[in-house]
Design a protein around this motif. Structure first.
Motif, PDB file in Angstrom:
ATOM      1  N   ILE A 176      42.068  15.706  -7.346  1.00 42.51           N
ATOM      2  CA  ILE A 176      40.623  15.810  -7.752  1.00 42.51           C
ATOM      3  C   ILE A 176      40.608  16.848  -6.505  1.00 42.51           C
ATOM      4  CG2 ILE A 176      39.121  13.957  -6.156  1.00 42.51           C
ATOM      5  CD1 ILE A 176      40.090  12.784  -8.534  1.00 42.51           C
ATOM      6  N   LEU A 177      39.144  17.443  -6.808  1.00 40.32           N
ATOM      7  CA  LEU A 177      38.724  19.029  -7.097  1.00 40.32           C
ATOM      8  C   LEU A 177      37.078  19.286  -6.054  1.00 40.32           C
ATOM      9  CD1 LEU A 177      39.873  21.210  -9.733  1.00 40.32           C
ATOM     10  CD2 LEU A 177      41.214  20.613  -7.275  1.00 40.32           C
ATOM     11  N   ASN A 178      37.351  19.385  -5.251  1.00 44.08           N
ATOM     12  CA  ASN A 178      35.899  19.171  -4.588  1.00 44.08           C
ATOM     13  C   ASN A 178      35.327  21.436  -4.480  1.00 44.08           C
ATOM     14  OD1 ASN A 178      33.345  19.516  -3.027  1.00 44.08           O
ATOM     15  ND2 ASN A 178      34.365  19.619  -0.986  1.00 44.08           N
ATOM     16  N   LEU A 179      35.102  21.530  -5.679  1.00 46.55           N
ATOM     17  CA  LEU A 179      34.697  23.173  -5.894  1.00 46.55           C
ATOM     18  C   LEU A 179      33.673  23.518  -5.212  1.00 46.55           C
ATOM     19  CD1 LEU A 179      34.808  22.471  -9.675  1.00 46.55           C
ATOM     20  CD2 LEU A 179      36.723  23.485  -8.176  1.00 46.55           C
ATOM     21  N   SER A 180      32.496  22.491  -4.047  1.00 52.21           N
ATOM     22  CA  SER A 180      31.821  22.550  -3.437  1.00 52.21           C
ATOM     23  C   SER A 180      32.341  23.846  -2.664  1.00 52.21           C
ATOM     24  CB  SER A 180      31.021  21.645  -2.672  1.00 52.21           C
ATOM     25  OG  SER A 180      30.412  20.693  -3.641  1.00 52.21           O
ATOM     26  N   GLY A 188      41.827  20.574  -2.772  1.00 52.35           N
ATOM     27  CA  GLY A 188      41.985  19.254  -3.430  1.00 52.35           C
ATOM     28  C   GLY A 188      43.056  17.909  -2.965  1.00 52.35           C
ATOM     29  N   ARG A 189      42.662  17.113  -3.397  1.00 47.58           N
ATOM     30  CA  ARG A 189      43.527  15.846  -2.904  1.00 47.58           C
ATOM     31  C   ARG A 189      44.283  15.415  -4.266  1.00 47.58           C
ATOM     32  NH1 ARG A 189      43.740  14.594   2.272  1.00 47.58           N
ATOM     33  NH2 ARG A 189      42.990  16.099   3.462  1.00 47.58           N
ATOM     34  N   THR A 222      31.591  19.094   2.496  1.00 49.40           N
ATOM     35  CA  THR A 222      32.999  18.784   3.066  1.00 49.40           C
ATOM     36  C   THR A 222      32.831  16.930   2.274  1.00 49.40           C
ATOM     37  OG1 THR A 222      33.964  19.516   4.971  1.00 49.40           O
ATOM     38  CG2 THR A 222      34.277  17.564   4.546  1.00 49.40           C
ATOM     39  N   LEU A 223      33.379  16.861   1.068  1.00 49.95           N
ATOM     40  CA  LEU A 223      33.152  15.508   0.458  1.00 49.95           C
ATOM     41  C   LEU A 223      34.126  14.049   1.410  1.00 49.95           C
ATOM     42  CD1 LEU A 223      34.350  15.411  -3.090  1.00 49.95           C
ATOM     43  CD2 LEU A 223      32.226  16.233  -2.198  1.00 49.95           C
ATOM     44  N   PRO A 224      32.709  13.377   2.293  1.00 48.70           N
ATOM     45  CA  PRO A 224      33.281  12.174   3.204  1.00 48.70           C
ATOM     46  C   PRO A 224      33.953  11.551   2.508  1.00 48.70           C
ATOM     47  CG  PRO A 224      31.025  12.268   2.598  1.00 48.70           C
ATOM     48  CD  PRO A 224      31.533  13.216   1.946  1.00 48.70           C
ATOM     49  N   ARG A 253      40.114   2.642  -6.568  1.00 49.43           N
ATOM     50  CA  ARG A 253      40.458   2.891  -5.279  1.00 49.43           C
ATOM     51  C   ARG A 253      39.248   4.296  -5.325  1.00 49.43           C
ATOM     52  NH1 ARG A 253      45.725   4.390  -5.438  1.00 49.43           N
ATOM     53  NH2 ARG A 253      46.218   3.103  -5.969  1.00 49.43           N
ATOM     54  N   PHE A 254      38.705   3.054  -3.841  1.00 49.67           N
ATOM     55  CA  PHE A 254      38.102   4.621  -3.195  1.00 49.67           C
ATOM     56  C   PHE A 254      38.932   5.597  -2.593  1.00 49.67           C
ATOM     57  CE2 PHE A 254      34.991   1.158  -3.490  1.00 49.67           C
ATOM     58  CZ  PHE A 254      33.779   2.164  -3.757  1.00 49.67           C
ATOM     59  N   LEU A 255      38.569   6.757  -1.998  1.00 48.99           N
ATOM     60  CA  LEU A 255      39.371   7.818  -1.473  1.00 48.99           C
ATOM     61  C   LEU A 255      39.337   8.034  -0.704  1.00 48.99           C
ATOM     62  CD1 LEU A 255      39.873   9.098  -4.234  1.00 48.99           C
ATOM     63  CD2 LEU A 255      39.850  11.079  -3.923  1.00 48.99           C
ATOM     64  N   ASP A 256      40.155   7.353   0.776  1.00 53.46           N
ATOM     65  CA  ASP A 256      39.954   7.144   2.015  1.00 53.46           C
ATOM     66  C   ASP A 256      40.338   8.531   3.399  1.00 53.46           C
ATOM     67  OD1 ASP A 256      42.567   7.028   1.737  1.00 53.46           O
ATOM     68  OD2 ASP A 256      42.435   5.124   2.957  1.00 53.46           O
ATOM     69  N   PHE A 257      39.998   9.468   2.130  1.00 52.17           N
ATOM     70  CA  PHE A 257      40.319  10.403   2.878  1.00 52.17           C
ATOM     71  C   PHE A 257      39.099  11.311   2.735  1.00 52.17           C
ATOM     72  CE2 PHE A 257      43.075  10.417  -0.588  1.00 52.17           C
ATOM     73  CZ  PHE A 257      42.465  10.960  -1.247  1.00 52.17           C
ATOM     74  N   PRO A 258      38.567  12.538   3.638  1.00 49.35           N
ATOM     75  CA  PRO A 258      37.924  13.520   3.467  1.00 49.35           C
ATOM     76  C   PRO A 258      38.377  14.374   2.192  1.00 49.35           C
ATOM     77  CG  PRO A 258      38.440  13.638   5.499  1.00 49.35           C
ATOM     78  CD  PRO A 258      39.048  13.071   5.018  1.00 49.35           C
TER      79      PRO A 258
END
Length: 156
Positions: free
Chosen positions: A66-70, A118-119, A74-76, A107-112
């Motif tokens: 999962i990538l955060n392209l912002s 990405g994670r 930061t995605l909480p 599943r909810f991702l339980d990490f920012p």
């Protein structure tokens, strides 16, 4: 009286000019609020086997990046929901393993996830002794509006 009119006109003009200058020079633009941009990265499969008696246990692991392209956001934690739904299962001998079922996983991702990072999230499914030839899954980020992909695992 004529001098009073000139003074009044000059005073009103000065106030109007000050208001115009104040609005242009001291006004602050609203900061742009960047919307989070979440995308799928690489998706891979791993077939794992755990030795046990009377027969080995087989797992299919699905690794989803999962990538955060912002650039600034930061995605909480717990703000991203990932859903994986099995669509189609096919077996080599055209028989279906009636007692084996594979269910939808959420599943909810339980990490920012920090900006421009990405994670990897791992889903695991146990497989029957008669390993399927292929399994097709639908995966989606933050349903119903998030990015959606269809992926297929095939036994080698």
């Amino acid at each position: 009286m004529r001098g009073d009119i000139k003074k009044l006109f000059l005073f009103i003009s000065l106030i109007v000019i000050l208001l115009i200058v104040k609005n242009y020079s001291f006004s602050q633009t609203k900061p742009e609020v960047e919307q989070p941009r979440i995308r799928f990265g690489e998706i891979s499969f791993k077939l794992r086997q755990i030795e046990s008696m009377p027969s080995n246990i087989k797992f299919l692991e699905i690794h989803i990046e999962i990538l955060n392209l912002s650039k600034k956001v930061t995605l909480p934690e717990n703000s991203i929901k990932l859903v994986i739904i099995p669509k189609e299962v096919s077996f080599k001998d055209n028989s279906s393993d009636a007692e084996w079922q594979i269910n939808k996983e959420e599943r909810f991702l339980d990490f920012p996830i920090p900006p421009l990072a990405g994670r990897i999230v791992v889903f695991g499914f146990s497989l029957p002794e008669n390993i399927p030839q292929s399994i097709t899954f639908d995966i989606q980020i933050n349903p119903p509006d998030g990015e959606k992909k269809t992926i297929t695992w095939r036994e080698k």
